[in-house]
Design an enzyme around this catalytic site. Structure first.
Site, short mmCIF file in Angstrom:
data_model
loop_
_atom_site.label_atom_id
_atom_site.label_comp_id
_atom_site.label_asym_id
_atom_site.label_seq_id
_atom_site.Cartn_x
_atom_site.Cartn_y
_atom_site.Cartn_z
N GLU A 105 0.86 -1.17 0.00
CA GLU A 105 0.09 0.03 -0.05
C GLU A 105 0.89 1.31 0.07
OE1 GLU A 105 -2.31 1.42 -0.98
OE2 GLU A 105 -4.02 1.53 0.73
N ASP A 106 0.36 2.54 -0.72
CA ASP A 106 1.21 3.50 -0.65
C ASP A 106 1.37 4.54 0.72
OD1 ASP A 106 -1.66 4.25 -0.60
OD2 ASP A 106 -1.53 5.68 -2.06
N ASP A 109 -3.36 5.54 6.50
CA ASP A 109 -3.70 6.84 6.91
C ASP A 109 -4.65 6.62 8.21
OD1 ASP A 109 -4.01 9.86 7.07
OD2 ASP A 109 -5.82 9.77 5.73
N PHE A 158 -0.83 16.12 4.02
CA PHE A 158 -1.47 15.60 2.85
C PHE A 158 -0.15 15.54 1.81
CE2 PHE A 158 -3.43 15.15 -1.41
CZ PHE A 158 -4.21 14.09 -1.22
N ARG A 171 0.63 11.87 -9.56
CA ARG A 171 1.40 10.63 -9.08
C ARG A 171 2.76 10.50 -9.80
NH1 ARG A 171 -3.00 7.31 -7.04
NH2 ARG A 171 -5.12 7.56 -7.94
P1 IMP Z 1 -7.05 4.99 5.04
O1 IMP Z 1 -7.96 4.05 4.83
O2 IMP Z 1 -7.61 6.41 5.85
O3 IMP Z 1 -5.84 4.45 5.64
O4 IMP Z 1 -6.33 5.69 3.77
C1 IMP Z 1 -6.08 4.99 2.93
C2 IMP Z 1 -6.27 5.54 1.44
O5 IMP Z 1 -6.29 7.11 1.34
C3 IMP Z 1 -4.53 5.60 0.96
O6 IMP Z 1 -4.42 4.38 0.26
C4 IMP Z 1 -4.54 6.84 -0.01
O7 IMP Z 1 -4.95 6.33 -1.39
C5 IMP Z 1 -5.31 7.81 0.44
N1 IMP Z 1 -4.56 8.70 1.29
C6 IMP Z 1 -4.58 8.91 2.72
N2 IMP Z 1 -3.64 9.89 3.00
C7 IMP Z 1 -3.26 10.44 1.73
C8 IMP Z 1 -2.27 11.52 1.35
O8 IMP Z 1 -1.68 12.02 2.25
N3 IMP Z 1 -2.10 11.68 0.07
C9 IMP Z 1 -2.62 11.13 -0.74
N4 IMP Z 1 -3.70 9.85 -0.61
C10 IMP Z 1 -3.88 9.66 0.59
MG MG Z 2 -4.36 4.02 -1.66
#
Ligand code: IMP
Ligand code: MG
Length: 181
Positions: A105-106, A109, A158, A171
């Protein structure tokens, strides 16, 4: 159309948070670590679309093991993210039962996306299931995710680039940066 020369950031000012060189060094180290941990086995590396695609491309080249690559596409519903409602838009191409699976995963969050994916993939009876995330934002965590391989811990900002987008763009920045207005 954006004006000629607006560049990868579309004209926005992007402050570099993690440089190309630092990304490359960390990805190399993660690959070596994974190679050691899975010695003698083979891996199914599963990328979470779309944000992981650049990280995954570099990571698999740093792993010296037989492996296959698959992808899973998901959308998280804004507005309901507090409940962790995530939908699979494109499923894996092959079954993973009995396989050693590494989910890539990237960024983790809130952790809700990863929680959903881990629960979903676990029902498919993989031999093992581990997580590799390039970035973690612990200050935003709503659920605890066991991240087995972590690139960098970052603050509550962000970020864009190296696969991560801002409304579908940026990207293709080769570094991780923070857009400044
Ligand atoms: P989570 O479910 O809140 O952990 O968020 C997961 C997804 O939100 C990640 O896989 C990203 O695609 C997107 N995301 C969360 N934070 C960022 C950020 O700072 N920049 C870009 N995408 C983000
Ligand atoms: Mg993602």
């Amino acid at each position: 159309m954006s004006s000629p020369g607006a560049g990868k950031g579309g004209g926005a000012r992007i402050e570099v948070l993690i440089s190309e060189a630092d990304l490359a060094a960390r990805v190399r180290a993660l690959g070596e670590h994974i190679t050691r941990d899975y010695a003698g086995r083979s891996l199914v590396v599963v990328g979470v679309l779309k944000g992981s695609f650049i990280f995954l491309a570099d990571l698999v080249r740093a792993i010296d093991l037989p492996l296959s690559v698959d992808f899973i596409g998901i959308t998280s519903y804004q507005g309901t993210t507090t409940t962790g409602v995530v939908k699979i838009t494109s499923d894996l191409g092959r079954p993973i039962d009995g396989k050693d699976v590494l989910l890539v995963e990237d960024i983790v969050d809130t952790g809700l996306t990863m929680r959903y994916l881990l629960d979903n993939l676990a029902t498919r009876a993989p031999a093992s299931l581990k997580v590799c995330a390039l970035l973690e934002k612990p200050s935003r965590a709503r659920v605890t995710i066991p991240i087995d391989y972590r690139g960098f811990v970052i603050g509550d900002e962000f970020v864009v680039g190296y696969g991560l987008d801002w409304d579908g763009r940026m990207r293709n920045l080769p570094y991780v940066g923070v857009p400044r207005s």
